[in-house]
Design an enzyme around this catalytic site. Sequence first.
Site, PDB file in Angstrom:
ATOM      1  N   GLY A  12     -22.381  70.177 -32.178  1.00  0.00           N
ATOM      2  CA  GLY A  12     -22.221  70.452 -33.611  1.00  0.00           C
ATOM      3  C   GLY A  12     -23.226  69.700 -34.472  1.00  0.00           C
ATOM      4  N   PHE A  85     -15.998  64.168 -31.602  1.00  0.00           N
ATOM      5  CA  PHE A  85     -16.365  64.992 -32.768  1.00  0.00           C
ATOM      6  C   PHE A  85     -15.616  66.324 -32.775  1.00  0.00           C
ATOM      7  CE2 PHE A  85     -20.531  62.734 -32.052  1.00  0.00           C
ATOM      8  CZ  PHE A  85     -20.664  62.164 -33.300  1.00  0.00           C
ATOM      9  N   LYS A  89     -12.980  71.793 -39.399  1.00  0.00           N
ATOM     10  CA  LYS A  89     -13.259  70.996 -40.606  1.00  0.00           C
ATOM     11  C   LYS A  89     -13.227  71.785 -41.909  1.00  0.00           C
ATOM     12  CE  LYS A  89     -18.248  71.639 -40.224  1.00  0.00           C
ATOM     13  NZ  LYS A  89     -19.572  71.072 -40.362  1.00  0.00           N
ATOM     14  N   TYR A 153      -6.177  69.938 -43.190  1.00  0.00           N
ATOM     15  CA  TYR A 153      -7.332  69.329 -42.509  1.00  0.00           C
ATOM     16  C   TYR A 153      -7.232  67.807 -42.568  1.00  0.00           C
ATOM     17  CZ  TYR A 153     -12.040  67.464 -41.981  1.00  0.00           C
ATOM     18  OH  TYR A 153     -13.107  66.694 -41.600  1.00  0.00           O
ATOM     19  N   PHE A 181     -18.066  60.272 -45.352  1.00  0.00           N
ATOM     20  CA  PHE A 181     -18.106  60.895 -46.666  1.00  0.00           C
ATOM     21  C   PHE A 181     -18.854  62.237 -46.499  1.00  0.00           C
ATOM     22  CE2 PHE A 181     -15.714  58.302 -49.650  1.00  0.00           C
ATOM     23  CZ  PHE A 181     -15.191  57.424 -48.716  1.00  0.00           C
ATOM     24  N   ASN A 182     -19.921  62.535 -47.205  1.00  0.00           N
ATOM     25  CA  ASN A 182     -20.500  63.894 -47.101  1.00  0.00           C
ATOM     26  C   ASN A 182     -21.856  63.878 -46.404  1.00  0.00           C
ATOM     27  OD1 ASN A 182     -18.407  64.063 -49.198  1.00  0.00           O
ATOM     28  ND2 ASN A 182     -19.131  66.158 -49.444  1.00  0.00           N
ATOM     29  N   ASN A 201     -19.702  77.046 -46.910  1.00  0.00           N
ATOM     30  CA  ASN A 201     -18.667  76.464 -47.784  1.00  0.00           C
ATOM     31  C   ASN A 201     -19.214  75.284 -48.546  1.00  0.00           C
ATOM     32  OD1 ASN A 201     -16.136  77.757 -47.367  1.00  0.00           O
ATOM     33  ND2 ASN A 201     -16.096  76.916 -45.285  1.00  0.00           N
ATOM     34  N   LEU A 203     -21.846  72.451 -50.283  1.00  0.00           N
ATOM     35  CA  LEU A 203     -22.873  72.486 -51.321  1.00  0.00           C
ATOM     36  C   LEU A 203     -24.292  72.497 -50.751  1.00  0.00           C
ATOM     37  CD1 LEU A 203     -23.684  72.224 -54.306  1.00  0.00           C
ATOM     38  CD2 LEU A 203     -23.592  69.734 -54.012  1.00  0.00           C
ATOM     39  N   ASP A 300     -10.366  71.116 -54.756  1.00  0.00           N
ATOM     40  CA  ASP A 300     -11.430  70.121 -54.923  1.00  0.00           C
ATOM     41  C   ASP A 300     -10.947  68.975 -55.812  1.00  0.00           C
ATOM     42  OD1 ASP A 300     -13.329  71.269 -53.351  1.00  0.00           O
ATOM     43  OD2 ASP A 300     -14.533  72.103 -54.986  1.00  0.00           O
TER      44      ASP A 300
HETATM   45  P1  NAD Z   1     -19.288  71.047 -36.361  1.00  0.00           P
HETATM   46  O1  NAD Z   1     -18.342  72.190 -36.509  1.00  0.00           O
HETATM   47  O2  NAD Z   1     -20.733  71.291 -36.553  1.00  0.00           O
HETATM   48  O3  NAD Z   1     -19.086  70.353 -34.947  1.00  0.00           O
HETATM   49  C1  NAD Z   1     -17.861  70.355 -34.261  1.00  0.00           C
HETATM   50  C2  NAD Z   1     -18.144  70.698 -32.808  1.00  0.00           C
HETATM   51  O4  NAD Z   1     -16.906  70.716 -32.096  1.00  0.00           O
HETATM   52  C3  NAD Z   1     -18.773  72.082 -32.647  1.00  0.00           C
HETATM   53  O5  NAD Z   1     -19.857  72.008 -31.747  1.00  0.00           O
HETATM   54  C4  NAD Z   1     -17.648  72.928 -32.103  1.00  0.00           C
HETATM   55  O6  NAD Z   1     -18.117  73.992 -31.305  1.00  0.00           O
HETATM   56  C5  NAD Z   1     -16.863  71.894 -31.311  1.00  0.00           C
HETATM   57  N1  NAD Z   1     -15.462  72.238 -31.134  1.00  0.00           N
HETATM   58  C6  NAD Z   1     -14.587  72.719 -32.051  1.00  0.00           C
HETATM   59  N2  NAD Z   1     -13.379  72.902 -31.497  1.00  0.00           N
HETATM   60  C7  NAD Z   1     -13.500  72.526 -30.202  1.00  0.00           C
HETATM   61  C8  NAD Z   1     -12.596  72.486 -29.110  1.00  0.00           C
HETATM   62  N3  NAD Z   1     -11.317  72.885 -29.247  1.00  0.00           N
HETATM   63  N4  NAD Z   1     -13.035  72.045 -27.924  1.00  0.00           N
HETATM   64  C9  NAD Z   1     -14.323  71.650 -27.767  1.00  0.00           C
HETATM   65  N5  NAD Z   1     -15.234  71.675 -28.764  1.00  0.00           N
HETATM   66  C10 NAD Z   1     -14.819  72.108 -29.966  1.00  0.00           C
HETATM   67  O7  NAD Z   1     -18.780  69.908 -37.358  1.00  0.00           O
HETATM   68  P2  NAD Z   1     -19.477  68.539 -37.771  1.00  0.00           P
HETATM   69  O8  NAD Z   1     -19.838  68.647 -39.199  1.00  0.00           O
HETATM   70  O9  NAD Z   1     -20.485  68.136 -36.777  1.00  0.00           O
HETATM   71  O10 NAD Z   1     -18.210  67.577 -37.685  1.00  0.00           O
HETATM   72  C11 NAD Z   1     -17.916  66.814 -36.529  1.00  0.00           C
HETATM   73  C12 NAD Z   1     -16.588  66.106 -36.727  1.00  0.00           C
HETATM   74  O11 NAD Z   1     -16.685  65.306 -37.912  1.00  0.00           O
HETATM   75  C13 NAD Z   1     -15.410  67.056 -36.940  1.00  0.00           C
HETATM   76  O12 NAD Z   1     -14.286  66.522 -36.265  1.00  0.00           O
HETATM   77  C14 NAD Z   1     -15.204  67.031 -38.450  1.00  0.00           C
HETATM   78  O13 NAD Z   1     -13.859  67.251 -38.801  1.00  0.00           O
HETATM   79  C15 NAD Z   1     -15.617  65.606 -38.782  1.00  0.00           C
HETATM   80  N6  NAD Z   1     -16.094  65.449 -40.178  1.00  0.00           N
HETATM   81  C16 NAD Z   1     -17.123  66.238 -40.634  1.00  0.00           C
HETATM   82  C17 NAD Z   1     -17.556  66.086 -41.939  1.00  0.00           C
HETATM   83  C18 NAD Z   1     -18.659  66.952 -42.511  1.00  0.00           C
HETATM   84  O14 NAD Z   1     -18.799  66.995 -43.737  1.00  0.00           O
HETATM   85  N7  NAD Z   1     -19.467  67.611 -41.707  1.00  0.00           N
HETATM   86  C19 NAD Z   1     -16.954  65.144 -42.782  1.00  0.00           C
HETATM   87  C20 NAD Z   1     -15.919  64.354 -42.272  1.00  0.00           C
HETATM   88  C21 NAD Z   1     -15.505  64.516 -40.951  1.00  0.00           C
HETATM   89  N1  UDP Z   2     -19.672  72.749 -54.618  1.00  0.00           N
HETATM   90  C1  UDP Z   2     -20.185  73.645 -55.532  1.00  0.00           C
HETATM   91  N2  UDP Z   2     -20.640  74.857 -55.077  1.00  0.00           N
HETATM   92  C2  UDP Z   2     -20.624  75.203 -53.765  1.00  0.00           C
HETATM   93  C3  UDP Z   2     -20.121  74.270 -52.828  1.00  0.00           C
HETATM   94  C4  UDP Z   2     -19.637  73.063 -53.287  1.00  0.00           C
HETATM   95  O1  UDP Z   2     -20.200  73.379 -56.739  1.00  0.00           O
HETATM   96  O2  UDP Z   2     -21.049  76.318 -53.417  1.00  0.00           O
HETATM   97  C5  UDP Z   2     -19.193  71.425 -55.076  1.00  0.00           C
HETATM   98  C6  UDP Z   2     -17.745  71.124 -54.750  1.00  0.00           C
HETATM   99  O3  UDP Z   2     -16.907  71.570 -55.807  1.00  0.00           O
HETATM  100  C7  UDP Z   2     -17.758  69.592 -54.625  1.00  0.00           C
HETATM  101  C8  UDP Z   2     -19.172  69.302 -54.087  1.00  0.00           C
HETATM  102  O4  UDP Z   2     -19.956  70.452 -54.385  1.00  0.00           O
HETATM  103  O5  UDP Z   2     -17.660  68.984 -55.908  1.00  0.00           O
HETATM  104  C9  UDP Z   2     -19.206  69.063 -52.582  1.00  0.00           C
HETATM  105  O6  UDP Z   2     -18.570  70.148 -51.935  1.00  0.00           O
HETATM  106  P1  UDP Z   2     -18.660  70.327 -50.352  1.00  0.00           P
HETATM  107  O7  UDP Z   2     -17.887  71.577 -50.008  1.00  0.00           O
HETATM  108  O8  UDP Z   2     -20.077  70.246 -49.915  1.00  0.00           O
HETATM  109  O9  UDP Z   2     -17.945  69.029 -49.775  1.00  0.00           O
HETATM  110  P2  UDP Z   2     -16.423  68.537 -49.903  1.00  0.00           P
HETATM  111  O10 UDP Z   2     -15.679  69.479 -50.789  1.00  0.00           O
HETATM  112  O11 UDP Z   2     -15.948  68.568 -48.489  1.00  0.00           O
HETATM  113  O12 UDP Z   2     -16.520  67.163 -50.447  1.00  0.00           O
END
Ligand code: NAD
Ligand code: UDP
Length: 344
Positions: A12, A85, A89, A153, A181-182, A201, A203, A300
Amino acid sequence: MGHRFLITGGAGFIGSHTALVLMEQGHSLLVLDNFDNSSPEALERVKGLANGQGSLELIEGDVRDADAVEHAFKSGGTIDGVIHFAGLKAVGESVNDPLRYWDVNVNGSRVLTAAMERHGCRTLVFSSTSTVYGEPQTFPLQEQTPTAPIHPYAQTKLAVEQMLGALCRTGAWRVASLRYFNPVGAHPSGRIGEDPLGIPNNLFPFITQVAAGRREQLHVFGDDYPTPDGTGIRDYLHVMDLADAHGVTLDHLLQQPDSTALTLNIGTGRGLSVLEVVHGFERATGITVPYSIVPRRPGDVPKLEACPLQAKTVLGWEASRTLEDMCRDGWAWQQANPMGYRRG
Ligand code: NAD
Ligand code: UDP
């Protein structure tokens, strides 16, 4: 000497960047991923970028499948630690299909940790989220700020944190729950990056797709929040800073002689509004991003911003990359891979 780590969800967005950092440090990785939201191509590119450093093997499988996880622990040598990971999400999807989130995120973590316990591998880094804080009123957010998740979530992530806390109280476990965070941006090579399926989804990928002409304009979700410019504030961090944090966390856990339970915010401590990100992107790339203001997106919150001091104190880690770096690298990835991993 390099270690051997199991990385669930390693194909991922965050997993692939972390895998590269760990391989560059000489570690051997076993990735378990079912490619529910990723592509094997990401791992091929990680191997290419690692250029002979470390190693990476893949098991295609589901983390909820006890046999697949058992197979991971039985293939090859001892696993020294795990980064978990794998998970789902998407906030909106979690509201519509909560059982799927409890199954993948919570049950998947239970199956994984049960196998770890059986095999005596009790060192784990878990992907948690800043959304466990819900809609906080006081800033910056410290780890002891009360949690109040407002959607399935975040509730499932907090449930796993609590399950891991309970495991640590049984002794012998060394666990870090990292509340990201983000994360945004991409590896500076432009070879790996974030590859959302369909309409993004989030930004940042939405902005890069507008800049590339794939989408007409950005919809800014609300300009009536109690923030200086009225748009939502988040703590954006470069995915390579986040990847580095995982390497440092594993090193730290492996040095702990006793059971350890850490919960750490991973952010920059500098919140940015949606419009600040848009204008930062325009400055970094020279490309105008057309946008219009639309109503708030349900669910949000006005603001999330980390206090990142605990991670600095405990791990010696802090984010070093700027918004300009995030924009430049994310844009390089978008330009080189207009359709993500599916082409080019
Ligand atoms: P991503 O979707 O790109 O990566 C997740 C990976 O897990 C993918 O490769 C997917 O194929 C794999 N996966 C999903 N379900 C699975 C399962 N049942 N078995 C095996 N593999 C599976 O997401 P990411 O952005 O890389 O996020 C990684 C982790 O970090 C997630 O747990 C997510 O909730 C967490 N997280 C992400 C963010 C973000 O903004 N990206 C923020 C906070 C936490
Ligand atoms: N946001 C936006 N337009 C979009 C996507 C997100 O204005 O098309 C805003 C959203 O309301 C938030 C910020 O951007 O204030 C970050 O959103 P994102 O979905 O990237 O992250 P998260 O909501 O998980 O913090």
